[in-house]
Design an enzyme around this catalytic site. Structure first.
Site, PDB file in Angstrom:
ATOM      1  N   ARG A 169       0.852  -1.194   0.000  1.00 40.19           N
ATOM      2  CA  ARG A 169       0.000   0.000   0.000  1.00 40.19           C
ATOM      3  C   ARG A 169       0.885   1.242   0.000  1.00 40.19           C
ATOM      4  NH1 ARG A 169      -4.926   1.484   4.181  1.00 40.19           N
ATOM      5  NH2 ARG A 169      -3.302   1.358   5.784  1.00 40.19           N
ATOM      6  N   ASP A 450      -4.375   3.456  14.227  1.00 43.75           N
ATOM      7  CA  ASP A 450      -3.484   4.040  13.234  1.00 43.75           C
ATOM      8  C   ASP A 450      -3.994   5.418  12.858  1.00 43.75           C
ATOM      9  OD1 ASP A 450      -5.615   3.627  11.531  1.00 43.75           O
ATOM     10  OD2 ASP A 450      -4.576   2.203  10.229  1.00 43.75           O
TER      11      ASP A 450
END
Length: 543
Positions: A169, A450
C-alpha cells in the site's frame, strides 16, 4: 537513441542519508524511473488535489453529492467487467495488514493468512529510514532473504507452505516525499512508494508466480483512479511488462468515492482487483467533508458501528458493485489485540471479532482484514465455514438498491459523552506522540490504532466544538472545555510515559485541531515536517 541517465537525473536530488543498503533499492536506474514518474504525472496530481479544495468549498455551502450524471452510462452498462482475479489473488479470505519493519514482515508472512498488505501508509510514519528500510525489507522478503536475529530470537520465513501473497500500500496522493526532489519539487509519496517497489520487484514477483499488486488509499474520485491507471500503463511499458500485470485494490474510504465506485473500477478495469471497505477512514472522511453541516454531527465513536444507516448502505453498495463487475469486495479491519491478562475481557473482544467477520461473510464480502496474527484463526474459521468457495463473486446482491440519501443517512442513535471526548483525546494524543517518534501504529486499550482512528477522533472533537453540542451530562462542548480536557489528558499520558516522550509536542499540534476553528486536511500532513530529516542534497546522478 536512449536518453542519457545523467541528463535525466540533472536537478534530481536525494536529501536523505545514503549507504550501501540504500543503494539496493535506490539505484541510479530506479532514480531515473522515479524522475520520469514525477515529470509525467505530478502536474495532474496537483490539479486533482486542487479539485478536492473546490469540492470542499461546494460542500461547505451546503451542496450534497450525488451519483454523477456524466458517467451514468458507465454505471448502467452491463458490457464491461474488471479484470479476472490474478495469480495469488483468487482467494483472499483473510488478509493481515501492518507496517513494513523487518519483524512485522516476517511475522505477517508466517501468519496463517492468504495475503499480507505491507503498508507504507496509515500504519507507517514516513521517516526516511522507515520508507527506505521498508522497501529493503520487502525486496529481501520477495527473494526469501529476510531472515534475521534480534537478541536471542531468530526470525525466519516458514518453509512448510506457500507464503501469503504480498500487496503493497503506497501513500495517498496528498502526501509528499521531501527526501527526494525533482526539479526543486518533492516527489509524490505515492509515486515514490509505488515506483521503488514496482521497479525493483515487478519482474521478480512474476517469476515467483504472483505479480506487482497494490492497495490504493484515500482516493476521492474516478479521475484520481484514472491517474493511477496511467501510472500503471507507463510503468509496465517502461520495463517491458504486459499491461494488466499490475493489480490494484482501491480502498473506498472517502464519502465522495462511494458515489463513484463503478467509475473507479472502470478506470482501472484491466488492473482492478476490487474494492475494500476502509471503515475508519470512511467515517473520518464523512465528518471532514461535511464538518460545517450540522446535519452530519455524529455521537461518540463507539456508537458509529457498521450497522448504522450510512455505513450499512456503503457496505451493501460496495459488494453489489464489485460483484457485478467481477472483482473482489473486501471487508474491513479487526483492530483488536489479544488481552493476555484478562480471560473474560479477551473472550468478549474475540467474540466481537467473530461477530463482525460473520456479518461480513454473510453480507457477501470475499475476504477481510486482521491487524494481529492471533485473529487470523477466528477470521479463517468464519470465512471457511460460510464461504467454502475461494470467493463470493457469484453473490450479486440484486436485492440492494442504494440511493444518494441512503449514503448520507446520518440517523445514528447515541450521545456525545465526556468519556467519549476523553477517549478521542487519548487516542489522538497517543497516536500523534507515537507518530512523532516514527511509529505509525500504536496499541491503545487493546486496539491497534493508526492514522485513520486518530483522524476520526480529531474530526469528532472539532465537529462537536464547531456545532456546540451538549454532552449526555449536560455540558456544552466549547473551545475552552475541549482545551481543558486536552490539557488533563496530555498531562496524564505524559506522566505515565517514559522520559523523552513527545506528548507535549503532540498536545501543541492537537490544540489547533480541536477548537472548531483551524482544520488541517490530514494530521499526517500537519506533522510531517517534524519527522523529516532533510540533509544536504546528493545528486542522484552519483548514486
Amino acid at each position: 537513441m536512449a536518453a542519457n541517465p545523467n541528463q535525466i537525473l540533472q536537478d534530481v536530488n536525494v536529501l536523505g542519508p545514503l549507504n550501501d543498503q540504500t543503494s539496493k533499492v535506490l539505484s541510479k536506474d530506479a532514480a531515473v524511473f522515479l524522475a520520469l514518474l514525477h515529470r509525467t504525472f505530478n502536474e495532474t496530481r496537483k490539479a486533482l488535489l486542487q479539485r478536492r479544495v473546490v469540492r470542499q468549498a461546494e460542500l461547505d455551502k451546503g451542496y450534497l453529492p450525488d451519483f454523477l450524471p456524466e458517467t451514468r452510462h458507465i454505471r448502467e452498462s452491463d458490457s464491461w467487467k474488471g479484470a479476472p482475479p490474478a495469480p495469488g489473488l483468487v482467494d483472499r479470505r483473510v488478509e493481515i495488514t501492518g507496517p513494513t519493519d523487518r519483524k512485522m514482515v516476517v511475522n505477517a508472512l508466517n501468519s496463517d493468512v492468504w495475503t499480507y498488505m505491507a503498508d507504507f501508509e496509515d500504519s507507517s510514519a514516513p521517516t526516511w529510514d522507515n520508507m527506505i528500510n521498508g522497501q529493503l525489507n520487502l525486496y529481501d522478503a520477495i527473494r526469501k532473504q529476510v531472515d534475521f536475529k534480534q537478541g536471542e530470537k531468530d526470525y525466519k520465513l516458514r518453509t512448510d507452505r506457500t507464503l501469503p501473497t504480498l500487496i503493497a500500500r503506497a501513500r495517498g496522493w496528498h502526501l509528499e516525499e521531501k527526501h527526494f526532489t525533482v526539479d526543486g519539487e518533492p516527489i509524490s509519496g505515492s509515486l515514490f512508494d509505488f515506483g521503488l517497489y514496482f521497479f525493483n520487484n515487478a519482474k521478480e514477483l512474476v517469476k515467483r508466480g504472483t505479480g506487482p499488486y497494490f492497495y490504493l488509499p484515500k482516493m476521492e474520485s474516478h479521475l484520481e483512479a484514472r491517474l493511477w491507471n496511467d501510472v500503471f500503463n507507463l510503468a509496465q511499458d517502461y520495463i517491458g511488462m504486459a499491461r494488466g500485470t499490475i493489480r490494484a485494490t482501491v480502498l473506498i474510504e472517502t464519502i465522495l468515492a462511494s458515489f463513484e465506485m463503478d467509475e473507479i473500477i472502470y478506470e482501472l478495469r484491466d488492473h482492478s482487483s476490487g474494492l475494500n471497505c476502509g471503515r475508519w477512514d470512511y467515517i473520518f472522511s464523512t465528518i471532514k467533508r461535511f464538518r460545517q453541516n450540522p446535519n452530519f454531527v455524529l455521537p461518540d465513536r463507539a456508537a458509529v458501528t457498521m450497522t448504522v444507516p450510512f455505513m450499512d448502505s456503503y457496505v451493501k453498495l460496495l459488494i453489489k458493485t464489485c460483484h457485478r463487475r467481477g472483482v473482489h469486495a473486501m471487508g474491513g479491519m479487526a483492530a483488536q489485540i489479544p488481552i493476555k491478562n484478562d480471560t473474560a475481557a479477551n473472550d468478549a473482544a474475540m467474540a466481537s471479532v467473530r461477530a463482525d467477520k460473520l456479518r461480513e461473510v454473510r453480507a457477501g464480502h470475499d475476504g477481510t482484514w486482521v491487524a494481529h496474527p492471533a485473529l487470523a484463526s477466528i477470521a479463517s474459521d468464519v470465512f471457511n465455514t460460510y464461504m467454502p468457495t475461494p470467493n463470493q463473486l457469484f453473490k450479486r446482491r440484486e436485492d440492494v438498491h442504494i440511493t444518494a440519501n441512503d449514503l448520507l443517512n446520518m440517523n445514528v442513535p447515541g450521545k456525545v459523552t465526556e468519556a467519549g471526548i476523553r477517549k478521542n483525546l487519548g487516542i489522538g494524543l497517543s497516536y500523534m506522540e507515537g507518530w512523532l517518534r516514527g511509529v505509525g501504529c500504536v496499541p491503545i486499550n487493546y486496539l491497534m490504532e493508526d492514522a485513520a482512528t486518530a483522524e476520526v477522533s480529531r474530526s469528532q472533537l472539532w465537529q462537536w466544538v464547531r456545532h456546540g453540542v451538549d454532552t449526555a451530562e449536560g455540558k456544552k462542548v466549547t473551545k475552552e472545555y475541549s482545551l481543558t480536557l486536552l490539557g488533563e489528558e496530555a498531562k496524564a499520558l505524559a506522566a505515565k510515559a517514559p522520559k523523552g516522550n513527545k506528548f507535549g509536542l503532540a498536545a501543541k499540534y492537537f490544540e489547533s485541531q480541536v477548537t472548531g476553528e483551524d482544520y488541517a486536511e490530514f494530521l499526517t500532513s500537519l506533522l510531517y515536517n517534524e519527522i523529516t530529516n532533510v540533509g544536504p542534497p546528493h545528486g542522484a546522478a552519483k548514486l
